[in-house]
Design a protein around this motif. Sequence first.
Motif, PDB file in Angstrom:
ATOM      1  N   LYS A   2      -0.994   5.283   1.632  1.00  0.00           N
ATOM      2  CA  LYS A   2      -0.338   4.901   0.300  1.00  0.00           C
ATOM      3  C   LYS A   2       1.290   4.903   0.527  1.00  0.00           C
ATOM      4  CE  LYS A   2      -4.248   6.302  -2.434  1.00  0.00           C
ATOM      5  NZ  LYS A   2      -4.717   7.333  -3.434  1.00  0.00           N
ATOM      6  N   TYR A   3       1.636   3.821   0.059  1.00  0.00           N
ATOM      7  CA  TYR A   3       3.150   3.309   0.234  1.00  0.00           C
ATOM      8  C   TYR A   3       3.505   2.978  -1.395  1.00  0.00           C
ATOM      9  CZ  TYR A   3       2.850   3.877   4.997  1.00  0.00           C
ATOM     10  OH  TYR A   3       2.896   4.275   6.346  1.00  0.00           O
ATOM     11  N   LEU A  89       3.214   2.317   8.268  1.00  0.00           N
ATOM     12  CA  LEU A  89       4.602   1.853   7.834  1.00  0.00           C
ATOM     13  C   LEU A  89       5.028   0.414   7.955  1.00  0.00           C
ATOM     14  CD1 LEU A  89       7.319   2.486   6.234  1.00  0.00           C
ATOM     15  CD2 LEU A  89       8.126   3.234   8.356  1.00  0.00           C
ATOM     16  N   ALA A  92       3.196  -1.901   5.768  1.00  0.00           N
ATOM     17  CA  ALA A  92       3.955  -1.698   4.371  1.00  0.00           C
ATOM     18  C   ALA A  92       5.334  -2.431   4.125  1.00  0.00           C
ATOM     19  CB  ALA A  92       3.889  -0.183   3.964  1.00  0.00           C
ATOM     20  N   CYS A  93       5.940  -2.358   5.316  1.00  0.00           N
ATOM     21  CA  CYS A  93       7.174  -2.952   5.403  1.00  0.00           C
ATOM     22  C   CYS A  93       6.973  -4.671   5.394  1.00  0.00           C
ATOM     23  CB  CYS A  93       8.073  -2.445   6.722  1.00  0.00           C
ATOM     24  SG  CYS A  93       8.723  -1.028   6.382  1.00  0.00           S
ATOM     25  N   VAL A 109      10.599   1.395   0.543  1.00  0.00           N
ATOM     26  CA  VAL A 109       9.297   1.454   0.959  1.00  0.00           C
ATOM     27  C   VAL A 109       9.265   3.047   1.125  1.00  0.00           C
ATOM     28  CG1 VAL A 109       7.411   0.953   2.740  1.00  0.00           C
ATOM     29  CG2 VAL A 109       8.885  -0.790   2.052  1.00  0.00           C
ATOM     30  N   ARG A 110       8.317   3.606   0.494  1.00  0.00           N
ATOM     31  CA  ARG A 110       8.287   5.161   0.670  1.00  0.00           C
ATOM     32  C   ARG A 110       6.821   5.443   0.676  1.00  0.00           C
ATOM     33  NH1 ARG A 110      12.025   8.566  -3.402  1.00  0.00           N
ATOM     34  NH2 ARG A 110      13.712   6.892  -2.707  1.00  0.00           N
ATOM     35  N   ARG A 111       6.445   6.290   1.548  1.00  0.00           N
ATOM     36  CA  ARG A 111       5.140   6.713   1.709  1.00  0.00           C
ATOM     37  C   ARG A 111       4.710   7.813   0.453  1.00  0.00           C
ATOM     38  NH1 ARG A 111       2.175  11.207   4.576  1.00  0.00           N
ATOM     39  NH2 ARG A 111       4.108  11.877   5.397  1.00  0.00           N
TER      40      ARG A 111
END
Length: 121
Positions: A2-3, A89, A92-93, A109-111
């Motif tokens: 999850k991000y 990641l 997500a990015c 963007v942060r986990r």
Amino acid sequence: MKYMVLMYADPAATAAMSADDRADVFRRHEALHQDLAGTGEMLNGAGLSYPNETTTIRRPDGRPERTDGPLTGATEQLTAYYVIDCPDLERACAIAERVVDFHVVAVEVRRIHDSFGMGET
């Protein structure tokens, strides 16, 4: 994984947007939602009220203290977020890059993990 996708914009620029600009932003986010609905990657998200409607709570002397306004005095402020679930990641990015435009000028963007930052995930 999850991000959290944190979107930043200049509130003054947001307030000055034309109806066409707002419609363009809405269309782009709606397209992203539709794309990610098919993959199951979009978990939730929301737009946030203007920073001048924010209350910040700090604990300078061991007691909670409230102040009006956002945490920082930066021009760009947190304006919206998404929570996504994707393999890594890089993905997500790639999703986050779709929201950077004339309005959203920066995206973090942060986990997300379930240990509240207190240990290994």
